[in-house]
Design a protein around this motif. Structure first.
Motif, PDB file in Angstrom:
ATOM      1  N   SER A  17       0.641  -1.102  -0.019  1.00  0.00           N
ATOM      2  CA  SER A  17      -0.062  -0.030   0.119  1.00  0.00           C
ATOM      3  C   SER A  17       0.842   1.342   0.209  1.00  0.00           C
ATOM      4  O   SER A  17       0.295   2.536   0.227  1.00  0.00           O
ATOM      5  N   ARG A  18       2.294   1.112   0.061  1.00  0.00           N
ATOM      6  CA  ARG A  18       2.964   2.352   0.066  1.00  0.00           C
ATOM      7  C   ARG A  18       3.753   2.332  -1.357  1.00  0.00           C
ATOM      8  O   ARG A  18       4.063   1.080  -1.869  1.00  0.00           O
ATOM      9  N   TYR A  38       1.266  11.766  -4.193  1.00  0.00           N
ATOM     10  CA  TYR A  38       0.957  10.463  -3.906  1.00  0.00           C
ATOM     11  C   TYR A  38      -0.346  10.644  -3.184  1.00  0.00           C
ATOM     12  O   TYR A  38      -0.443  11.126  -1.996  1.00  0.00           O
ATOM     13  N   ALA A  40      -2.199   8.226  -0.830  1.00  0.00           N
ATOM     14  CA  ALA A  40      -2.134   6.940  -0.259  1.00  0.00           C
ATOM     15  C   ALA A  40      -3.573   6.258   0.118  1.00  0.00           C
ATOM     16  O   ALA A  40      -3.670   5.016   0.082  1.00  0.00           O
ATOM     17  N   GLN A  43      -4.698   5.115  -3.303  1.00  0.00           N
ATOM     18  CA  GLN A  43      -3.992   4.499  -4.023  1.00  0.00           C
ATOM     19  C   GLN A  43      -3.596   4.974  -5.409  1.00  0.00           C
ATOM     20  O   GLN A  43      -3.903   4.217  -6.578  1.00  0.00           O
TER      21      GLN A  43
END
Length: 76
Positions: A17-18, A38, A40, A43
């Motif tokens: 997930s990173r 980004y 998070a 995504q």
């Protein structure tokens, strides 16, 4: 063989997930060549200049034109 297993066990794989911050530093929007942000939670990599979002699947940014979607995250 055992030493190789110990070596691999000591290395942790990045969380799916990173995204690697070093990768984010070099990626740019394919359309505008501007930096990406980004997101998070969703995504995605967001291009504010192009008002597009590129999905991230299993930690891999999908930068193909047919995968991009319009982004609602255009405000600063």
């Amino acid at each position: 063989m055992v030493d190789k297993q110990k070596e691999l066990a000591g290395k942790q794989a990045p969380e799916p997930s990173r995204i690697d911050p070093r990768l984010l530093e070099i990626l740019v929007c394919p359309r505008t060549k501007t930096t990406l942000e980004y997101d998070a939670q969703n995504q995605e990599l967001i291009s504010r200049a192009a008002k597009l979002a590129y999905p991230i699947r299993d930690g891999i940014p999908i930068m193909l034109p047919e995968e991009r979607v319009l982004s609602n995250k255009t405000a600063p």
